[in-house]
Design an enzyme around this catalytic site. Structure first.
Site, mmCIF file in Angstrom:
data_model
loop_
_atom_site.group_PDB
_atom_site.id
_atom_site.type_symbol
_atom_site.label_atom_id
_atom_site.label_comp_id
_atom_site.label_asym_id
_atom_site.label_seq_id
_atom_site.Cartn_x
_atom_site.Cartn_y
_atom_site.Cartn_z
ATOM 1 N N GLU A 240 1.415 -0.431 -4.926
ATOM 2 C CA GLU A 240 0.495 0.662 -5.235
ATOM 3 C C GLU A 240 1.239 1.991 -5.163
ATOM 4 O OE1 GLU A 240 -3.427 3.045 -3.611
ATOM 5 O OE2 GLU A 240 -1.732 2.554 -2.336
ATOM 6 N N ASP B 294 0.816 -1.213 0.000
ATOM 7 C CA ASP B 294 0.000 0.000 0.000
ATOM 8 C C ASP B 294 0.855 1.271 0.000
ATOM 9 O OD1 ASP B 294 -2.794 1.133 0.684
ATOM 10 O OD2 ASP B 294 -1.539 2.016 2.235
HETATM 11 C C1 GLC Z 1 -4.045 3.367 -0.202
HETATM 12 C C2 GLC Z 1 -5.347 2.613 -0.055
HETATM 13 C C3 GLC Z 1 -6.401 3.565 0.417
HETATM 14 C C4 GLC Z 1 -5.973 4.119 1.763
HETATM 15 C C5 GLC Z 1 -4.599 4.757 1.664
HETATM 16 C C6 GLC Z 1 -4.015 5.024 3.001
HETATM 17 O O1 GLC Z 1 -4.101 4.322 -1.190
HETATM 18 O O2 GLC Z 1 -5.680 2.006 -1.266
HETATM 19 O O3 GLC Z 1 -7.644 2.965 0.516
HETATM 20 O O4 GLC Z 1 -6.897 5.046 2.207
HETATM 21 O O5 GLC Z 1 -3.674 3.917 1.027
HETATM 22 O O6 GLC Z 1 -3.633 3.838 3.615
#
Ligand code: GLC
Length: 636
Positions: free
Chosen positions: A304, A235
């Protein structure tokens, strides 16, 4: 005699070269197929809170997921990634973790998780977990101890002194903002310092410059690998490091509001070079784990990061050839194209990833997730099948967010009272609809019963989209044609060696239509044609083939008038594509079977021997006649 032989050969050739029934390029694999499991799979993202509630509390849970795993298997899904399931106060719905090694009680127990993994593996489905390294919850023991200046945890987070400004009181150390609005710094009265949080104030950023943090997080990864997971979705990875001097970021000029995330250019809080080193460090951990635990599959990571293309490519492999993320998520179908994009935009969007991607890596295409509006809402409900055709016939990995196989829509009409997403709450009642992520997180629509079959509770954590009476899985499974049926047919088609390994070419045929081909020697070429415009289009099929050829429909949209199996003659026919629709065709070619090829070779060889023999015989006879004649002549 020579003439006779030639005649026989000529007569038998058409028979030998007669087209064989084509070995279907579909649903077959080859022994020498060198593709590892993660290089071509569909990763199906489950948002656990909204997938299936097994105990009637209005919140999805692990037993609910286990219950529905056969649905995934039946759809042909071989890997799923779960949004966070760990202990959490749920400020950001699991992305604020208070214990990395335990399961959130409302989702179930560790035994439930173990059962989920075992059931999944029994069905041939791999489990990927969400790993949230950038921040913990402020309720995590580490943060509590850090706030108390505990010597072990003191530097686990990013702390900074206030800037003192006379009577105006203490100020945050710089102008950094949180992604979710407001300053990225919150004052901690106990520690008497500010702490950094790039998301909500309940999500303090860990300090990855502290080797103890790196070690602690490595242990978390190994803990879950030992439980049998096949890897992680990592993440917000590009937020891991910040500039140590805490310099102010330059103002972007995009907004007047200093508390908005777009107020500055994030040159000191995002995409720092140290991020890549950490990704490579985790890659080594995963590779070593795979090498020493050969009873399982290659363990992988998907990262991500909403980051510039070149940076994402370095995640795959840097300039000096060091590998990082197996799959740096490609969000370009979410961020770079939409309902008004034309065919050229789509082609450009696909090509740019493939042009920049270092050789030998797997492309990936993310069509949706829990942070962005759904496909049917972004491109319009009519585009659902076309977008799934695009997603599932491109080379590499496809990522589907749960519900996209049905064409579920965002529920934008959620009231302010029912709104729970932190950035939406921060935006206030006037503006929350513009930023809320709740609309794409509503419960999965299984059937037309209470709460769409998601839960027996009176109240679900987010309201169910009222369109569930019409739009639900059960109905789409029963229908002869539906988005789900199209999706399933595409997942089946992906098993073909052509879609696994075929070469790829793409081109815009006009502003409205683009097409791409997957080709592999000796297999039927697969062609995907997509009309992204709001008008019907007539496509000249001779565009796709050099010789007269038969084109057969493999997959057509749910609203299409073409049935799978319908064939066209490429030179004569045109294809009518309704607005925002697509079709997948197979160009049937005539191949010679292996046995027949060997027989022809043998015959040609034998014929050559006979021909040479005849030639020699003729020569010899000719010479003999000549000698005789000469002798005869001499006699006179
Ligand atoms: C990422 C997740 C999102 C979350 C953020 C903070 O972007 O996909 O849902 O709010 O991280 O952890």
């Amino acid at each position: 005699m020579l003439l006779k032989l030639r005649f026989v050969l000529l007569c038998s050739l058409p028979l030998l070269l007669r087209p064989q029934p084509v070995m279907s390029s579909l649903v077959m694999s080859r022994a020498e197929d060198f593709i590892d499991w993660w290089q071509h799979t569909v990763f199906y993202q489950i948002y656990p809170r909204s997938f299936m509630d097994s105990n009637g509390d209005g919140i999805g849970d692990l037993k609910g997921i286990t219950l529905k795993l056969p649905y995934l298997a039946e759809t042909g899904i071989k890997a799923t990634w779960l949004s966070p399931i760990f202990a959490s106060p749920m400020v950001d719905f699991g992305y604020d973790i208070s214990d990395y090694r335990s399961i959130q009680p409302e989702y179930g127990t560790m035994a439930d998780f173990e059962e989920l993994v075992a059931t999944a593996y029994g069905l041939g489905i791999k489990i990927i977990l969400d790993f949230v390294p950038n921040h913990t919850s402020d309720q995590h023991e580490w943060f509590k101890k850090s706030a108390q200046n505990d010597p072990v945890y003191r530097d686990f987070y990013v702390w900074a002194d206030a800037i003192l400004d006379g009577d105006n009181g203490p100020h945050p150390p710089n102008n950094w903002q949180s992604v979710f609005y407001g300053s990225a710094w919150t004052w901690h009265p106990e520690r008497k310092q500010y702490y950094l949080h790039q998301f909500t104030k309940e999500q303090p950023d860990l300090n990855f410059r502290n080797p103890e943090v790196v070690k602690a997080m490595d242990e978390v990864l190994t803990y879950w690998l030992d439980k049998g997971v096949a890897g992680f979705r990592i993440d917000a990875v590009n937020h891991l490091f910040e500039n140590v001097n805490l310099d102010n970021e330059p103002v972007s000029g995009k907004t007047e509001d200093p508390l908005s995330y777009s107020y500055t250019e994030h040159i000191y809080t995002k995409d720092l070079p140290e991020v890549l080193e950490m990704v490579q460090h985790w890659r080594r951990l995963l590779d070593e784990y795979s090498a020493t635990h050969t009873n399982g599959p290659t363990r992988i990571m998907m990262t991500e990061a909403y980051a510039p293309l070149q940076k994402l490519m370095d995640y795959y492999e840097d300039e000096s050839g060091v590998h990082g993320s197996h799959l740096p998520f490609n969000f370009h179908f979410i961020t770079d194209v939409g309902a008004t994009s034309d065919a050229r935009d789509f082609v450009y969007n696909v090509e740019k990833w493939l042009i920049y991607m270092p050789r030998g890596h797997a492309a990936n295409w993310v069509m949706g997730n829990h942070d962005n509006p759904r496909v049917a809402s972004r491109f319009g409900p009519a585009s659902v099948d076309a977008m799934n055709m695009l997603l599932l016939t491109l080379p590499g990995v496809a990522v589907t967010y749960n519900g996209e196989e049905l064409g579920m829509l965002d529920y934008r009409e959620i009231s302010w009272e029912d709104t729970v997403d932190p950035p939406a709450r921060n935006a206030g009642e006037e503006n929350y609809k513009d930023v809320s992520r709740d609309p794409e997180r509503t419960p999965f629509q299984w059937n037309n019963e209470t709460n769409a079959g998601f839960s027996s509770a009176e109240h679900t954590w987010l309201p169910v989209h009222p369109n569930y009476l019409e739009l639900n899985l059960a109905k789409q499974q029963e229908a002869t044609k539906s988005h789900y049926k199209v999706y399933k047919a595409l997942v089946e088609l992906r098993k073909s060696v052509v879609l696994r390994r075929g070469r790829f070419t793409i081109e815009p045929l006009s502003r409205a239509v683009f097409a791409f081909k997957r080709t592999l020697k000796e297999y039927n070429t697969l062609i995907t044609i997509i009309n992204v415009s709001a008008e019907p289009q007539l496509v000249d099929l001779s565009e796709f083939v050099d010789r007269p050829q038969k084109l057969v429909v493999e997959v057509a949209g749910a609203d299409s008038s073409y049935e799978p199996g319908t064939s066209f003659l490429a030179t004569n026919d045109s294809l009518k594509l309704p607005p925002r629709s697509g079709i997948v065709l197979a160009a049937h070619q005539q191949f010679m079977g292996e046995q027949r090829r060997a027989l022809v070779k043998q015959l040609i060889k034998s014929a050559n021997v006979v021909l040479v023999g005849l030639l020699m015989y003729k020569l010899w006879r000719h010479k003999w006649t000549k000698v005789n004649f000469n002798q005869h002549h001499l006699m006179y």
